[in-house]
Design a protein around this motif. Structure first.
Motif, mmCIF file in Angstrom:
data_model
loop_
_atom_site.group_PDB
_atom_site.id
_atom_site.type_symbol
_atom_site.label_atom_id
_atom_site.label_comp_id
_atom_site.label_asym_id
_atom_site.label_seq_id
_atom_site.Cartn_x
_atom_site.Cartn_y
_atom_site.Cartn_z
ATOM 1 N N ASP A 81 -13.923 47.184 -46.322
ATOM 2 C CA ASP A 81 -12.680 47.643 -46.737
ATOM 3 C C ASP A 81 -12.483 48.870 -46.079
ATOM 4 O O ASP A 81 -11.201 49.189 -45.130
ATOM 5 N N ARG A 82 -13.206 49.888 -46.125
ATOM 6 C CA ARG A 82 -12.820 50.616 -45.450
ATOM 7 C C ARG A 82 -12.602 51.074 -44.424
ATOM 8 O O ARG A 82 -11.936 51.666 -43.653
ATOM 9 N N ALA A 83 -13.039 50.409 -43.245
ATOM 10 C CA ALA A 83 -13.317 50.078 -42.006
ATOM 11 C C ALA A 83 -12.387 50.041 -41.310
ATOM 12 O O ALA A 83 -11.648 50.323 -40.602
ATOM 13 N N ARG A 84 -11.784 48.927 -42.003
ATOM 14 C CA ARG A 84 -10.418 48.104 -41.652
ATOM 15 C C ARG A 84 -9.303 48.718 -42.131
ATOM 16 O O ARG A 84 -8.685 48.881 -41.411
ATOM 17 N N GLN A 85 -9.135 49.383 -43.194
ATOM 18 C CA GLN A 85 -8.115 50.201 -43.703
ATOM 19 C C GLN A 85 -8.087 51.893 -42.466
ATOM 20 O O GLN A 85 -6.626 52.101 -42.050
ATOM 21 N N ASP A 86 -9.346 52.414 -42.177
ATOM 22 C CA ASP A 86 -9.297 53.379 -41.213
ATOM 23 C C ASP A 86 -8.303 52.693 -39.997
ATOM 24 O O ASP A 86 -7.690 53.112 -39.050
ATOM 25 N N ALA A 87 -9.299 51.038 -39.762
ATOM 26 C CA ALA A 87 -8.592 51.279 -37.704
ATOM 27 C C ALA A 87 -7.432 50.554 -37.889
ATOM 28 O O ALA A 87 -6.292 51.044 -36.875
ATOM 29 N N ARG A 88 -6.651 49.997 -39.180
ATOM 30 C CA ARG A 88 -4.886 49.942 -38.955
ATOM 31 C C ARG A 88 -4.379 50.620 -38.917
ATOM 32 O O ARG A 88 -3.164 51.457 -38.472
ATOM 33 N N GLN A 89 -5.036 51.890 -39.899
ATOM 34 C CA GLN A 89 -4.388 53.814 -39.923
ATOM 35 C C GLN A 89 -3.888 54.014 -38.285
ATOM 36 O O GLN A 89 -3.081 54.427 -38.327
ATOM 37 N N ARG A 90 -5.286 53.878 -37.571
ATOM 38 C CA ARG A 90 -5.510 54.192 -36.418
ATOM 39 C C ARG A 90 -4.357 53.705 -35.514
ATOM 40 O O ARG A 90 -3.335 54.689 -34.961
ATOM 41 N N ALA A 91 -4.415 52.557 -35.506
ATOM 42 C CA ALA A 91 -3.381 51.087 -35.180
ATOM 43 C C ALA A 91 -1.936 52.270 -35.105
ATOM 44 O O ALA A 91 -1.334 52.178 -33.984
ATOM 45 N N GLU A 92 -2.148 51.697 -36.524
ATOM 46 C CA GLU A 92 -0.462 52.162 -36.495
ATOM 47 C C GLU A 92 -0.287 53.931 -36.659
ATOM 48 O O GLU A 92 1.896 54.228 -35.741
ATOM 49 N N ASP A 93 -0.289 55.105 -36.322
ATOM 50 C CA ASP A 93 -0.363 56.285 -36.239
ATOM 51 C C ASP A 93 -0.253 56.405 -34.372
ATOM 52 O O ASP A 93 0.405 56.985 -33.796
ATOM 53 N N MET A 94 -1.234 55.448 -33.753
ATOM 54 C CA MET A 94 -0.602 55.141 -32.376
ATOM 55 C C MET A 94 0.957 54.838 -32.182
ATOM 56 O O MET A 94 1.226 55.018 -31.373
ATOM 57 N N HIS A 95 0.672 53.570 -32.794
ATOM 58 C CA HIS A 95 2.628 52.770 -33.047
ATOM 59 C C HIS A 95 3.137 54.162 -32.798
ATOM 60 O O HIS A 95 4.908 54.264 -32.227
ATOM 61 N N SER A 96 3.197 54.710 -34.360
ATOM 62 C CA SER A 96 3.916 56.257 -34.634
ATOM 63 C C SER A 96 4.236 57.110 -33.300
ATOM 64 O O SER A 96 5.952 56.846 -33.027
ATOM 65 N N ALA A 97 3.392 56.850 -32.784
ATOM 66 C CA ALA A 97 3.541 57.990 -31.335
ATOM 67 C C ALA A 97 4.203 57.364 -29.663
ATOM 68 O O ALA A 97 5.309 58.103 -29.572
ATOM 69 N N ALA A 98 3.988 55.793 -30.189
ATOM 70 C CA ALA A 98 4.351 55.283 -28.843
ATOM 71 C C ALA A 98 5.387 54.994 -29.230
ATOM 72 O O ALA A 98 6.313 54.699 -27.805
ATOM 73 N N ASP A 99 6.237 54.701 -30.011
ATOM 74 C CA ASP A 99 7.170 53.847 -30.061
ATOM 75 C C ASP A 99 8.155 54.476 -31.309
ATOM 76 O O ASP A 99 7.712 54.633 -32.828
ATOM 77 N N PRO A 100 9.181 55.464 -31.260
ATOM 78 C CA PRO A 100 10.067 55.393 -32.556
ATOM 79 C C PRO A 100 10.067 54.857 -33.662
ATOM 80 O O PRO A 100 9.918 55.763 -34.806
ATOM 81 N N ASP A 101 10.995 54.482 -33.014
ATOM 82 C CA ASP A 101 11.857 52.977 -33.892
ATOM 83 C C ASP A 101 10.550 52.494 -35.501
ATOM 84 O O ASP A 101 10.740 52.682 -36.037
#
Length: 205
Positions: free
Chosen positions: A149-169
């Motif tokens: 579960d930790r691996a799944r959650q960490d992967a989601r957070q990495r992707a969300e951090d990437m999206h936050s940097a690429a798309d301010p909205d």
């Protein structure tokens, strides 16, 4: 030859239209400490910008991509903005299929569906993504089937951090969602603490 002449004439017309529109007077105003631009004189401190500062580079309006966009039919398919790397149709369909899989948990399924939405946003020109960004997304998608579960959650957070940097909205949306999750967790912890301080009476026999 007639088609080429018509396209060139339209391109020139576009350039002149842009140039003419920019020749209108524009005021740079200061409102509440912020800079605002208006086609009317400022009610607060400000200044009229010289017309020469507003003239665009007409050559830019004659670039091939601008001409093609002007001549494209209204029913043209949605494509990614120039310089924006986005998943293709086949990849998005595959993401949709995996996002509807009953083998995923609620959080994992929601993440996959969010990635589909973000991919379509990218295709419509929202955000500025690179191939490396979507490599992070693909890695996170693959991780949603891992046992940890930790691996799944960490992967989601990495992707969300990437999206936050690429798309301010999208970053604002992710930040609000995370805040709501933290608040919900705190409320649950407070309720659990109150229950532990006031345990229910043991049934008598």
């Amino acid at each position: 030859m007639m088609m080429k002449h018509s396209a060139w004439a339209l391109a020139v017309g576009l350039g002149l239209a842009v140039s003419g529109a920019s020749a209108q007077q524009v005021w740079k105003c200061e409102v509440g400490g912020l800079v605002r631009y208006s086609d009317r004189p400022c009610d607060s401190p400000g200044q009229a910008l010289p017309t020469r500062q507003l003239q665009p580079n007409v050559a830019d309006s004659l670039k091939p991509e601008v001409v093609r966009a002007a001549l494209a039919p209204a029913s043209a398919p949605v494509v990614a903005a120039v310089g924006n790397a986005c998943p293709g149709d086949a990849e998005i369909r595959d993401m949709q299929t995996r996002g509807n899989s009953t083998s995923l948990g609620d959080a994992e399924r929601q993440f996959m569906q969010d990635e589909v939405r973000r991919a379509w946003q990218c295709r419509k020109g929202q955000g500025r993504y690179s191939d490396a960004d979507w490599a992070i997304s693909r890695s996170a998608q693959a991780a949603q089937s891992q046992l940890s579960d930790r691996a799944r959650q960490d992967a989601r957070q990495r992707a969300e951090d990437m999206h936050s940097a690429a798309d301010p909205d999208e970053g604002d949306r992710i930040a609000r969602l995370r805040l709501a999750q933290v608040q919900a967790r705190l409320r649950a912890e407070q309720q659990a603490a109150r229950r532990s301080q006031n345990p229910a009476s043991e049934p008598t026999h």
